[in-house]
Design an enzyme around this catalytic site. Sequence first.
Site, PDB file in Angstrom:
ATOM      1  N   ALA A 162       0.822  -1.197   0.000  1.00 37.48           N
ATOM      2  CA  ALA A 162       0.000   0.000   0.000  1.00 37.48           C
ATOM      3  C   ALA A 162       0.861   1.253   0.000  1.00 37.48           C
ATOM      4  CB  ALA A 162      -0.939  -0.006   1.210  1.00 37.48           C
TER       5      ALA A 162
ATOM      6  N   ARG B  30       4.560 -12.582  -3.790  1.00 39.20           N
ATOM      7  CA  ARG B  30       4.436 -11.301  -3.089  1.00 39.20           C
ATOM      8  C   ARG B  30       5.720 -10.479  -3.203  1.00 39.20           C
ATOM      9  NH1 ARG B  30      -0.080 -10.916   0.103  1.00 39.20           N
ATOM     10  NH2 ARG B  30       0.795  -9.018   0.998  1.00 39.20           N
TER      11      ARG B  30
ATOM     12  N   TYR C  71      -1.496 -22.832  -6.895  1.00 48.31           N
ATOM     13  CA  TYR C  71      -1.320 -22.240  -8.225  1.00 48.31           C
ATOM     14  C   TYR C  71       0.165 -22.052  -8.508  1.00 48.31           C
ATOM     15  CZ  TYR C  71      -1.426 -17.907  -5.365  1.00 48.31           C
ATOM     16  OH  TYR C  71      -1.235 -16.941  -4.415  1.00 48.31           O
TER      17      TYR C  71
ATOM     18  N   ASP D 254      -4.146  -1.829   4.449  1.00 48.47           N
ATOM     19  CA  ASP D 254      -4.568  -2.591   5.622  1.00 48.47           C
ATOM     20  C   ASP D 254      -4.705  -1.727   6.866  1.00 48.47           C
ATOM     21  OD1 ASP D 254      -4.764  -4.943   4.246  1.00 48.47           O
ATOM     22  OD2 ASP D 254      -2.934  -5.845   5.038  1.00 48.47           O
TER      23      ASP D 254
END
Length: 418
Positions: A18, A111, A218, A295
């Site tokens: 973010a 990530r 995945y 968040d």
Amino acid sequence: MSEYTTSTDVLVVGGGMAGLAGALALRENGANVTLVERAPEFGEVGAGLQMAPNASRVLKRWGLLEKALEIGVQPKHLVFRDAVTGEELTRQSLKGGFEERYGAPYVVIHRSDLHRVLLEGCEAAGVKLVNDVMVDSVETVNGRGVVHTAAGVDYEADVVIGADGLKSTLRPLVAADQPVSSAYVAYRGTVPITAETPATDLEDVVVYLGPDCHLVQYPLRKGELLNTVAVFKSPSFERGEEQYGGVDELQAAYKDCVPAVQAALANLGTGIRWPMYDREPIENWVAGRMVLMGDAAHPMLQYLAQGACQALEDAAVLQDVSNGTVFTADGVNPDAWDEAIRSFNSVRAARTARVQRTARIWGESWHVSGVARVLRNLLFKSRKDNDFQYNDWLYAGNVDGSPALVPAPSSQTDRIPA
């Protein structure tokens, strides 16, 4: 202003997804941006994440989508299976009509890879990045945000963006709340893909739904790694233990699942687990010249795979509301920040609250047993591929390709397959 060590247009607190996204967005508008991060180095822990079109459209806006695609994977389908029987319940094609409808691809990416793409974007754009900064407090003085740090160094800015995560130091300025425990924990792991890896696992995002548990798999990094996430209700976490000294709970949670699910547990790293928290939605994210995002503003459970996606949407909206108001052809108008951050808060709070609440409901539907499981499976199987009525509220954007900023009217369709 010289009494403060550093003065800038925008000060971002937090160097996660973010914070980096917000810093990049406002730098693109022409702001002088300083980002402070408490860790000694920038980085992101965890494994894979799913980036839906509402997020990949934002990367496309910033010219970063191609970089993400170079190291990510575009899965063909999102597939749901019953973890007890292995039966396929429903699938959503993620290419072709799906990508055309939403204007961007569905991407799965590590990530740390997405974090690096954003970090390099900030570096290239000229964001000032500062590590080892522990923020103690923020106040508004003479119409500017002042950030006080543990080292005694103060930062001053026209606006402070609080992007310091679930356990935000800055959120108490707007809410006297605490993270909410879900009773569920996650174990994650990535393993190299080998000749023995089932070929179908290299093309799709597969979710196995079981009583009080689920498992997701995945591929990552162009098919070099297989990402596995196991989430289950943890008795020890319900007792208040964030970590746990064994794997018996993990194994017990999946004892009734098909062999493919039980075998996948070997892919997990069991040295650390991730307790799952969110918070209750709040309407106000603004305190003076400080505004929360990501968040820090709206932590959510991961069932809709929207945590990072909503942070990217936040950044795009911050960019939009300050472009032409704060940052104009005639220069910077800092007085416009008050209205800009109120507008950002107004646009985003309703949408993210809906995502937070729907994520909780969605997770509950995944973990049911007994008659509820039978009904859930019937409902999933009744859905047809490329039936977009359940996706549009979350993935659709505005006509110009920007994120969906204003939520569609709430309906029962939030509760059924995405």
